[in-house]
Motif scaffolding. Structure first.
Motif, mmCIF file in Angstrom:
data_model
loop_
_atom_site.group_PDB
_atom_site.id
_atom_site.type_symbol
_atom_site.label_atom_id
_atom_site.label_comp_id
_atom_site.label_asym_id
_atom_site.label_seq_id
_atom_site.Cartn_x
_atom_site.Cartn_y
_atom_site.Cartn_z
ATOM 1 N N LEU A 1 0.796 -1.056 -0.007
ATOM 2 C CA LEU A 1 0.106 -0.022 -0.016
ATOM 3 C C LEU A 1 0.735 1.234 0.023
ATOM 4 O O LEU A 1 1.742 1.485 0.787
ATOM 5 C CB LEU A 1 -0.894 0.009 1.212
ATOM 6 C CG LEU A 1 -1.635 1.315 1.518
ATOM 7 C CD1 LEU A 1 -2.600 1.594 0.226
ATOM 8 C CD2 LEU A 1 -2.367 1.378 2.912
ATOM 9 N N THR B 1 -6.887 2.132 4.411
ATOM 10 C CA THR B 1 -6.140 1.097 5.094
ATOM 11 C C THR B 1 -7.116 0.476 5.800
ATOM 12 O O THR B 1 -7.041 -0.944 5.788
ATOM 13 C CB THR B 1 -5.154 1.676 6.099
ATOM 14 O OG1 THR B 1 -3.898 2.631 5.641
ATOM 15 C CG2 THR B 1 -4.494 0.715 6.848
ATOM 16 N N SER C 1 2.567 -1.444 4.427
ATOM 17 C CA SER C 1 2.343 -0.191 4.020
ATOM 18 C C SER C 1 3.502 0.746 3.971
ATOM 19 O O SER C 1 4.239 0.711 4.740
ATOM 20 C CB SER C 1 1.041 0.473 4.960
ATOM 21 O OG SER C 1 0.107 -0.370 5.003
#
Length: 390
Positions: free
Chosen positions: A38, A54, A79
């Motif tokens: 991400l 998220t 992430s």
């Protein structure tokens, strides 16, 4: 002096047995999770939007992994914060692909960040699925082999929708544009101009402003003097709030049809009460606290007490559905190979998302899963985003 003794026959047999047991364990049980990367703004003025993305991915992973994962392996989210900076976004994407060995990327909250990642994704042959950034050129990027997909709004379609809204709802004949001065603003300038040209309409001017401007009165004054009877606004939360405050300073009450930038945070806290006058596009809204996904949100994130605590729901829904589609493609591909996943994206069928059920949502000619039928016009009321009443 220590003398190393030869291994006994019993020790050798025990070691051999252990190796035999290890080889008997199914390969999938020994494999690592499939990593999904991400890249999003997880800090700064767009942090609420990054948080929504998220949360959407997290809920989707809970569902997928609870159902046995993909190819018998769990999915894992890695992430990186791009801080709404294109250069940092590109560095983050490179790190996720080259160091973390992710099978695919999700992200690109801001259009400039997404556009910076697109060439890298295509060159690396790593699928990149966007759950937010709406810039038309993100998916329509001209690559012969396009690895960029999107479950989100698309500027040129949004621009048609908000033009139709200003014309039919308010009878606008000469609207003006107040656009953020970056590639997202440029994308919408093209889309809005096209929508007006199709109707044989002229505009009252195209004014640009910066994300850190604290007063846009000069630009708005020019639009007013040129006869603007409505405004198109394209900017994220904080700069959009500055437009509203400048309008209040001028005492100019004019209809505003906006892209979804204001939805990305506590817009009315920054803009004041007049922020409720701004009408903007969304792809999904929670309107019922008994909605299954909202219930799961509350279970996973106890700080969510009411619908008003979900800002914005569209980011959650887009990211949730994008993750389900990506997982379905990996399963169909039977592999984490980028080209195989890309080919499988065109064969997806019957994936039940929160926005809709997806049957062949992508094709080589259209890598956007959502269209105008998936849009809803909305506004803030008492801190909550609600659909506009007919």
């Amino acid at each position: 002096m220590h003398v190393r003794r030869p291994l006994s026959r019993r020790t050798i047999l025990a070691a051999a047995a252990a190796l035999g047991l290890a080889s008997a364990v199914p390969a999938t049980a020994q494999e690592d999770p499939i990593k999904i990367g991400l890249v999003a703004a997880l800090s700064g003025q767009s942090a609420k939007s990054g948080e929504a993305i998220t949360r959407g991915i997290t809920l989707a992973l809970d569902k997928i992994n609870g159902d046995g994962g993909v190819l018998g392996r769990p999915l894992e989210l890695i992430s990186r914060d791009d801080e709404s900076n294109p250069g940092k976004g590109l560095v983050a994407a490179r790190e996720l692909v080259q160091r973390e060995d992710v099978a695919a990327l999700i992200g690109g909250l801001d259009t400039p960040v997404s556009l910076a990642i697109v060439p890298f994704a295509n060159q690396s042959k790593v699928p990149f699925v966007g759950p937010w950034a709406a810039g038309t050129p993100i998916t329509k990027n001209g690559a012969e082999e396009n690895y960029v997909f999107r479950v989100s709004a698309v500027d040129e379609i949004v621009d048609e929708a908000i033009t139709e809204y200003l014309v039919t709802k308010y009878g606008a004949k000469k609207p003006g544009m107040i656009l953020i001065n970056n590639p997202w603003g440029e994308s919408n300038e093209k889309g809005l101009t096209k929508a007006l040209d199709a109707r044989g309409m002229e505009h009252a001017g195209i004014e640009k402003f910066e994300s850190n401007d604290v007063d846009v009165t000069p630009q708005l004054t020019r639009l007013k003097e040129n006869g603007a009877d409505g405004l198109f606004m394209v900017a994220n939360v904080a700069p959009s709030a500055q437009v509203v405050k400048s309008l209040d300073k001028m005492g100019w009450d004019v209809p505003i049809a906006s892209h979804w930038g204001p939805a990305g945070g506590r817009f009315t806290e920054l803009a004041g009460d007049s922020g409720e006058k701004v009408h903007f596009i969304q792809t999904f809204l929670f309107t019922d606290p008994s909605h299954p996904l909202f219930v799961k949100l509350q279970e996973k994130f106890p700080e969510i007490e009411t619908l008003a605590d979900v800002t914005p729901a569209t980011g959650i829904a887009n990211a949730y559905d994008a993750t389900l589609l990506l997982a379905a493609a990996i399963e169909l591909a039977g592999s984490t190979d980028g080209p195989a996943i890309r080919d499988a994206m065109y064969k997806i069928e019957g994936v039940e998302g929160v926005i809709k059920t997806y049957d062949t949502p992508f094709s080589p000619d259209n890598q956007d899963a959502l269209g105008p039928d998936d849009y809803v016009l909305s506004q803030f009321v008492d801190g909550q985003i609600i659909p506009l009443k007919d």
